[in-house]
Design a protein around this motif. Structure first.
Motif, PDB file in Angstrom:
ATOM      1  N   GLY A  87      -4.616   0.672  -4.351  1.00 15.20           N
ATOM      2  CA  GLY A  87      -5.689   1.127  -5.225  1.00 15.20           C
ATOM      3  C   GLY A  87      -5.563   2.598  -5.558  1.00 15.20           C
ATOM      4  O   GLY A  87      -5.783   3.012  -6.704  1.00 15.20           O
ATOM      5  N   GLU A  88      -5.197   3.402  -4.573  1.00  9.50           N
ATOM      6  CA  GLU A  88      -5.008   4.832  -4.789  1.00  9.50           C
ATOM      7  C   GLU A  88      -3.838   5.091  -5.738  1.00  9.50           C
ATOM      8  O   GLU A  88      -3.928   5.927  -6.650  1.00  9.50           O
ATOM      9  CB  GLU A  88      -4.756   5.518  -3.432  1.00  9.50           C
ATOM     10  CG  GLU A  88      -4.580   7.038  -3.501  1.00  9.50           C
ATOM     11  CD  GLU A  88      -5.901   7.788  -3.612  1.00  9.50           C
ATOM     12  OE1 GLU A  88      -5.908   9.006  -3.401  1.00  9.50           O
ATOM     13  OE2 GLU A  88      -6.937   7.147  -3.914  1.00  9.50           O
ATOM     14  N   ARG A  90      -2.631   3.104  -8.040  1.00 15.50           N
ATOM     15  CA  ARG A  90      -2.977   2.679  -9.402  1.00 15.50           C
ATOM     16  C   ARG A  90      -3.854   3.716 -10.099  1.00 15.50           C
ATOM     17  O   ARG A  90      -3.813   3.850 -11.322  1.00 15.50           O
ATOM     18  CB  ARG A  90      -3.684   1.322  -9.359  1.00 15.50           C
ATOM     19  CG  ARG A  90      -2.779   0.187  -8.950  1.00 15.50           C
ATOM     20  CD  ARG A  90      -3.526  -1.104  -8.791  1.00 15.50           C
ATOM     21  NE  ARG A  90      -4.049  -1.595 -10.052  1.00 15.50           N
ATOM     22  CZ  ARG A  90      -4.742  -2.718 -10.180  1.00 15.50           C
ATOM     23  NH1 ARG A  90      -4.995  -3.453  -9.111  1.00 15.50           N
ATOM     24  NH2 ARG A  90      -5.171  -3.109 -11.357  1.00 15.50           N
ATOM     25  N   GLU A  91      -4.642   4.431  -9.331  1.00 17.27           N
ATOM     26  CA  GLU A  91      -5.506   5.453  -9.921  1.00 17.27           C
ATOM     27  C   GLU A  91      -4.740   6.727 -10.250  1.00 17.27           C
ATOM     28  O   GLU A  91      -5.033   7.400 -11.245  1.00 17.27           O
ATOM     29  CB  GLU A  91      -6.650   5.771  -8.957  1.00 17.27           C
ATOM     30  CG  GLU A  91      -7.626   6.805  -9.486  1.00 17.27           C
ATOM     31  CD  GLU A  91      -8.763   7.083  -8.507  1.00 17.27           C
ATOM     32  OE1 GLU A  91      -9.429   8.130  -8.664  1.00 17.27           O
ATOM     33  OE2 GLU A  91      -8.972   6.260  -7.587  1.00 17.27           O
TER      34      GLU A  91
END
Length: 408
Positions: A87-88, A90-91
């Motif tokens: 998730g990190e 992708r951000e």
């Protein structure tokens, strides 16, 4: 292009080199302090590339290399930790970088088993390579993870179909139509563009129109006039090629004037033709991994060659076969029957496949074209094949390197 400032160059070197750092402390060796965003970038990169610099955790470094002291950051072998890291990433990073880092995480940190976890699957950025990895693991997945894996693969299939389906339909349909032109077309079969070009000399200035003396059109297509068989090597190294070929097979099967078969093999043979209405079903019918025995697959496909002179047979394999001479004998038999045979060592975006060069050269000596093909070139390739074009010349015109007799 604007040149980076000295401070920006130093920042980039700091992110490239890494190095132990604590909040508020200058990075070792550069004297460059990181802001909050850069610290997040650094931590995401360090979790992947510094926690296990030489492969799976616990693996010894190569001779002559000194292993770096690992950072406190790391992915570990925990699905929640990996999901949070994904998730990190992708951000913080663009999509193309995310896909590279995902692939590196699977390879470097041995995360294959963690890909069976729904929490992790929800965070994956879909791409062809990840789809191939999931397909290779599908038989080890619990049912709840398999459902999510199908969704991930389905997203990849949808994206690729949006890009590749219409070019393939247009190219193949145009090829079939051109091969069936009629000089006595019915009204709904007239090719008005070509008719006008053929009759320009009969233009009547007073009427301001062409009075055609000869009509040119498309003949009524006989159902399944031509046939295509895609025969796919489903060994682990062919994962990306299998994904693309499964999608192309489904698109070809949607054309009513073309008979399409898709057969996959390793040491066994499976005919997936009945599943071609759903490319995701086709891909989940593939069993990636295992050995490579092409001859039984060719023997099975021989039974599909009802009208050899109207059949295009595409073998997609890296040719690392358990019985290469027998494979080559069967391909020679196909060619002697009048089948248009094509061998693709790869059907993917990489462009530099590893394949058995000696076998490729022997196949090329039979007059069978052998070359790697990217997905973007495949529609034109099929159109050229169905028209009976010289495929070696077709490849040369596009800068595609073909195997040659005598090369190895």
């Amino acid at each position: 292009m604007t040149q980076p400032t000295p401070d920006e160059r130093l920042r980039r070197w700091r992110l490239l080199l890494g190095g132990p750092t604590r909040s508020g402390e200058l990075a070792d060796g550069t004297g460059c302090a990181l802001g909050e965003h850069d610290r997040r970038l650094d931590a995401a990169l360090a979790a992947l590339y510094d926690s296990a610099p030489f492969g799976v955790p616990g693996q010894a470094p190569p001779k002559g290399k000194k292993e770096k002291a690992p950072k406190s950051a790391g992915l570990g072998q925990s699905a929640p930790a990996v999901a949070a890291w994904l998730g990190e990433v992708r951000e913080l990073f663009p999509q193309s970088t995310v896909q590279i880092m995902q692939a590196d995480a699977v390879e470097k940190l041995g995360l294959q088993t963690l890909l069976l976890e729904p929490e992790l699957l929800n965070q994956i950025e879909p791409d062809v390579h990840m789809a191939g990895t999931l397909l290779s693991l599908k038989d080890a997945m619990p049912d709840h993870a398999k459902a999510l894996a199908r969704q991930v693969v389905g997203r990849v299939v949808s994206d690729l179909q949006a890009r590749l389906a219409e070019p393939l339909r247009s190219a193949v349909t145009g090829s079939l139509n051109r091969s069936q032109r009629s000089r006595r077309p019915r009204q709904n079969e007239v090719d008005w563009g070509r008719t006008l070009l053929k009759n320009l000399r009969t233009y009547d200035p007073e009427r301001r129109s062409v009075i055609p003396e000869r009509l040119v059109g498309y003949g009524r297509a006989r159902r399944k006039l031509k046939a295509v068989t895609l025969c796919l090597d489903q060994s682990g190294s062919m994962a990306s090629s299998v994904v693309y070929a499964g999608i192309f097979g489904a698109v070809l099967a949607s054309l009513p004037s073309l008979q399409t078969n898709v057969v996959v093999y390793d040491t066994g043979v499976v005919d997936l033709t009945e599943h071609l209405s759903d490319p995701v079903d086709v891909l989940f019918g593939v069993q990636l991994g295992g050995g490579t025995d092409t001859s039984p697959a060719l023997e099975y496909c021989k039974g599909l060659l009802h009208h050899p002179e109207e059949h295009t047979f595409v073998l997609i394999s890296d040719l690392y076969d358990s019985d290469g001479p027998q494979m080559i004998r069967r391909l020679r038999e196909f060619a002697e029957m009048g089948v248009r045979v094509i061998v693709l060592p790869a059907l993917d975006d990489d462009g530099t496949p590893s394949y058995h060069a000696e076998y490729a050269a022997q196949i090329a000596a039979l007059g069978i074209p052998v070359f790697a093909c990217t997905p973007d070139h495949f529609p034109d390739l099929m159109a050229a094949a169905l028209q009976g074009a010289d495929l070696n010349a077709w490849a040369a015109a596009r800068g595609i390197v073909t195997a040659r007799a005598g090369q190895s």
